[in-house]
Each structure stands twice: as C-alpha cells, then as structure tokens.
Design a protein around this motif. Sequence first.
Motif, PDB file in Angstrom:
ATOM      1  N   ASN A 179      66.210 105.232  96.906  1.00 17.73           N
ATOM      2  CA  ASN A 179      65.983 105.717  98.269  1.00 17.73           C
ATOM      3  C   ASN A 179      67.294 105.707  99.055  1.00 17.73           C
ATOM      4  OD1 ASN A 179      63.103 105.913  97.982  1.00 17.73           O
ATOM      5  ND2 ASN A 179      63.077 103.687  98.044  1.00 17.73           N
ATOM      6  N   PRO A 180      67.479 106.665  99.964  1.00 20.02           N
ATOM      7  CA  PRO A 180      68.673 106.637 100.817  1.00 20.02           C
ATOM      8  C   PRO A 180      68.595 105.464 101.787  1.00 20.02           C
ATOM      9  CG  PRO A 180      67.268 108.506 101.380  1.00 20.02           C
ATOM     10  CD  PRO A 180      66.635 107.827 100.216  1.00 20.02           C
ATOM     11  N   VAL A 181      69.733 104.838 102.040  1.00 22.60           N
ATOM     12  CA  VAL A 181      69.797 103.730 102.990  1.00 22.60           C
ATOM     13  C   VAL A 181      70.966 103.929 103.939  1.00 22.60           C
ATOM     14  CG1 VAL A 181      68.688 102.045 101.474  1.00 22.60           C
ATOM     15  CG2 VAL A 181      71.158 102.252 101.452  1.00 22.60           C
ATOM     16  N   GLY A 227      79.662 113.488 100.960  1.00 27.60           N
ATOM     17  CA  GLY A 227      79.922 113.940  99.597  1.00 27.60           C
ATOM     18  C   GLY A 227      80.849 113.025  98.804  1.00 27.60           C
ATOM     19  N   LYS A 228      81.519 112.092  99.467  1.00 29.42           N
ATOM     20  CA  LYS A 228      82.427 111.174  98.778  1.00 29.42           C
ATOM     21  C   LYS A 228      81.646 110.056  98.098  1.00 29.42           C
ATOM     22  CE  LYS A 228      86.508 112.625 100.445  1.00 29.42           C
ATOM     23  NZ  LYS A 228      87.816 112.659  99.900  1.00 29.42           N
ATOM     24  N   GLN A 229      82.183 109.576  96.976  1.00 30.10           N
ATOM     25  CA  GLN A 229      81.588 108.428  96.294  1.00 30.10           C
ATOM     26  C   GLN A 229      82.216 107.150  96.821  1.00 30.10           C
ATOM     27  OE1 GLN A 229      81.784 108.757  92.045  1.00 30.10           O
ATOM     28  NE2 GLN A 229      79.780 109.742  92.001  1.00 30.10           N
ATOM     29  N   ILE A 230      81.371 106.126  96.950  1.00 32.96           N
ATOM     30  CA  ILE A 230      81.835 104.812  97.366  1.00 32.96           C
ATOM     31  C   ILE A 230      81.171 103.766  96.476  1.00 32.96           C
ATOM     32  CG2 ILE A 230      82.270 105.453  99.769  1.00 32.96           C
ATOM     33  CD1 ILE A 230      79.606 104.109 100.498  1.00 32.96           C
ATOM     34  N   SER A 231      81.693 102.568  96.530  1.00 33.49           N
ATOM     35  CA  SER A 231      81.106 101.439  95.818  1.00 33.49           C
ATOM     36  C   SER A 231      80.291 100.632  96.815  1.00 33.49           C
ATOM     37  CB  SER A 231      82.224 100.585  95.212  1.00 33.49           C
ATOM     38  OG  SER A 231      81.694  99.456  94.581  1.00 33.49           O
ATOM     39  N   ILE A 232      79.082 100.229  96.397  1.00 29.39           N
ATOM     40  CA  ILE A 232      78.221  99.397  97.227  1.00 29.39           C
ATOM     41  C   ILE A 232      78.209  97.999  96.627  1.00 29.39           C
ATOM     42  CG2 ILE A 232      75.839  98.999  97.998  1.00 29.39           C
ATOM     43  CD1 ILE A 232      77.076 101.403  99.339  1.00 29.39           C
ATOM     44  N   SER A 233      78.410  97.000  97.456  1.00 30.57           N
ATOM     45  CA  SER A 233      78.417  95.617  97.015  1.00 30.57           C
ATOM     46  C   SER A 233      77.344  94.841  97.777  1.00 30.57           C
ATOM     47  CB  SER A 233      79.797  95.011  97.290  1.00 30.57           C
ATOM     48  OG  SER A 233      79.803  93.645  97.016  1.00 30.57           O
ATOM     49  N   HIS A 234      76.592  94.022  97.030  1.00 31.89           N
ATOM     50  CA  HIS A 234      75.583  93.158  97.648  1.00 31.89           C
ATOM     51  C   HIS A 234      75.516  91.887  96.821  1.00 31.89           C
ATOM     52  CE1 HIS A 234      71.982  91.851  99.713  1.00 31.89           C
ATOM     53  NE2 HIS A 234      71.368  91.700  98.550  1.00 31.89           N
ATOM     54  N   VAL A 282      75.585 110.887 101.874  1.00 28.72           N
ATOM     55  CA  VAL A 282      74.790 112.099 102.037  1.00 28.72           C
ATOM     56  C   VAL A 282      74.666 112.537 103.501  1.00 28.72           C
ATOM     57  CG1 VAL A 282      73.497 111.762  99.900  1.00 28.72           C
ATOM     58  CG2 VAL A 282      72.611 110.802 102.013  1.00 28.72           C
ATOM     59  N   SER A 283      75.356 111.851 104.386  1.00 26.19           N
ATOM     60  CA  SER A 283      75.329 112.225 105.805  1.00 26.19           C
ATOM     61  C   SER A 283      76.750 112.339 106.318  1.00 26.19           C
ATOM     62  CB  SER A 283      74.594 111.159 106.618  1.00 26.19           C
ATOM     63  OG  SER A 283      75.363 109.960 106.645  1.00 26.19           O
ATOM     64  N   VAL A 312      84.218 101.632 112.981  1.00 29.17           N
ATOM     65  CA  VAL A 312      82.982 101.342 112.260  1.00 29.17           C
ATOM     66  C   VAL A 312      82.150 102.618 112.238  1.00 29.17           C
ATOM     67  CG1 VAL A 312      80.891  99.944 112.189  1.00 29.17           C
ATOM     68  CG2 VAL A 312      83.036  98.928 112.971  1.00 29.17           C
ATOM     69  N   PHE A 313      81.695 102.987 111.037  1.00 31.29           N
ATOM     70  CA  PHE A 313      80.896 104.185 110.853  1.00 31.29           C
ATOM     71  C   PHE A 313      79.524 103.832 110.313  1.00 31.29           C
ATOM     72  CE2 PHE A 313      85.249 105.738 110.339  1.00 31.29           C
ATOM     73  CZ  PHE A 313      85.251 106.827 111.199  1.00 31.29           C
ATOM     74  N   SER A 314      78.540 104.610 110.682  1.00 38.79           N
ATOM     75  CA  SER A 314      77.216 104.530 110.096  1.00 38.79           C
ATOM     76  C   SER A 314      77.117 105.653 109.072  1.00 38.79           C
ATOM     77  CB  SER A 314      76.144 104.710 111.177  1.00 38.79           C
ATOM     78  OG  SER A 314      74.864 104.773 110.576  1.00 38.79           O
ATOM     79  N   LEU A 315      76.656 105.316 107.859  1.00 36.23           N
ATOM     80  CA  LEU A 315      76.547 106.281 106.773  1.00 36.23           C
ATOM     81  C   LEU A 315      75.170 106.191 106.132  1.00 36.23           C
ATOM     82  CD1 LEU A 315      79.793 105.221 104.881  1.00 36.23           C
ATOM     83  CD2 LEU A 315      79.632 107.075 106.533  1.00 36.23           C
ATOM     84  N   ILE A 316      74.677 107.305 105.638  1.00 34.52           N
ATOM     85  CA  ILE A 316      73.482 107.311 104.799  1.00 34.52           C
ATOM     86  C   ILE A 316      73.995 107.541 103.371  1.00 34.52           C
ATOM     87  CG2 ILE A 316      71.258 108.370 104.267  1.00 34.52           C
ATOM     88  CD1 ILE A 316      71.313 107.092 107.024  1.00 34.52           C
ATOM     89  N   VAL A 317      73.603 106.652 102.442  1.00 39.92           N
ATOM     90  CA  VAL A 317      74.072 106.752 101.067  1.00 39.92           C
ATOM     91  C   VAL A 317      72.891 106.754 100.105  1.00 39.92           C
ATOM     92  CG1 VAL A 317      76.270 105.604 101.591  1.00 39.92           C
ATOM     93  CG2 VAL A 317      74.343 104.247 100.801  1.00 39.92           C
ATOM     94  N   GLU A 318      73.121 107.333  98.923  1.00 43.95           N
ATOM     95  CA  GLU A 318      72.148 107.331  97.840  1.00 43.95           C
ATOM     96  C   GLU A 318      72.837 106.879  96.566  1.00 43.95           C
ATOM     97  OE1 GLU A 318      70.537 111.273  97.476  1.00 43.95           O
ATOM     98  OE2 GLU A 318      69.104 110.952  99.093  1.00 43.95           O
ATOM     99  N   LYS A 319      72.086 106.246  95.712  1.00 42.21           N
ATOM    100  CA  LYS A 319      72.601 105.781  94.423  1.00 42.21           C
ATOM    101  C   LYS A 319      72.930 106.979  93.533  1.00 42.21           C
ATOM    102  CE  LYS A 319      71.453 102.609  90.715  1.00 42.21           C
ATOM    103  NZ  LYS A 319      70.428 101.719  90.175  1.00 42.21           N
ATOM    104  N   THR A 320      74.046 106.882  92.803  1.00 43.02           N
ATOM    105  CA  THR A 320      74.401 107.965  91.886  1.00 43.02           C
ATOM    106  C   THR A 320      74.049 107.599  90.468  1.00 43.02           C
ATOM    107  OG1 THR A 320      76.661 107.105  91.678  1.00 43.02           O
ATOM    108  CG2 THR A 320      76.280 108.853  93.282  1.00 43.02           C
TER     109      THR A 320
END
Length: 81
Positions: free
Chosen positions: A21-23, A40-47, A57-58, A73-81
């Motif tokens: 799901n997008p978060v 459209g850029k790829q990023i790494s998500i760490s948790h 995606v936004s 500080v930016f707000s982004l909507i991301v989806e898993k690739t």
Amino acid sequence: MSTVNIPEADSVSYREFQEGNPVQVRAVASPGQEREFEKGKQISISHQNMKATAVIVSDPIEITNQSESGRKVFSLIVEKT
C-alpha cells in the motif's frame, strides 16, 4: 539513493508499506539534495533494522520553510518496488 526513515513508533505505516500500500513519509533534504525526492525517483526506506526500496509516487510537498541549516522537510507518498 537517499534513505527515508519511518520512525519506530510508526510500525503501522511500515506494515502497510510492506503489504504494497502507498504510505506517506517525511523526508529531510539538505541543500542541493531536493532533486533526490522528485516524483518517480527510487529511495531506500528504513524502519528499525529493516530496509526496503520504494518509488516516490507523488510530487513532494514542502512542509517547512528553509531553516537556518538550509534543510527542508518534504511530505512524500511512496510505494514498495
């Protein structure tokens, strides 16, 4: 590739992300780094100790004005690739 951290207290968002799901996440960009958070850029998500790759995606929404350190500080909507 830039890394965005999902805080430990936000395990629900990370679980949603892992389920596909997008978060919404917050990203902090140093001066000159803003382009790494474009749609459209790829990023790494760490948790906690887990990492995954995501795509933005936004369009980034700036949620703070430039501070003394120049960071934004930016707000982004991301989806898993």
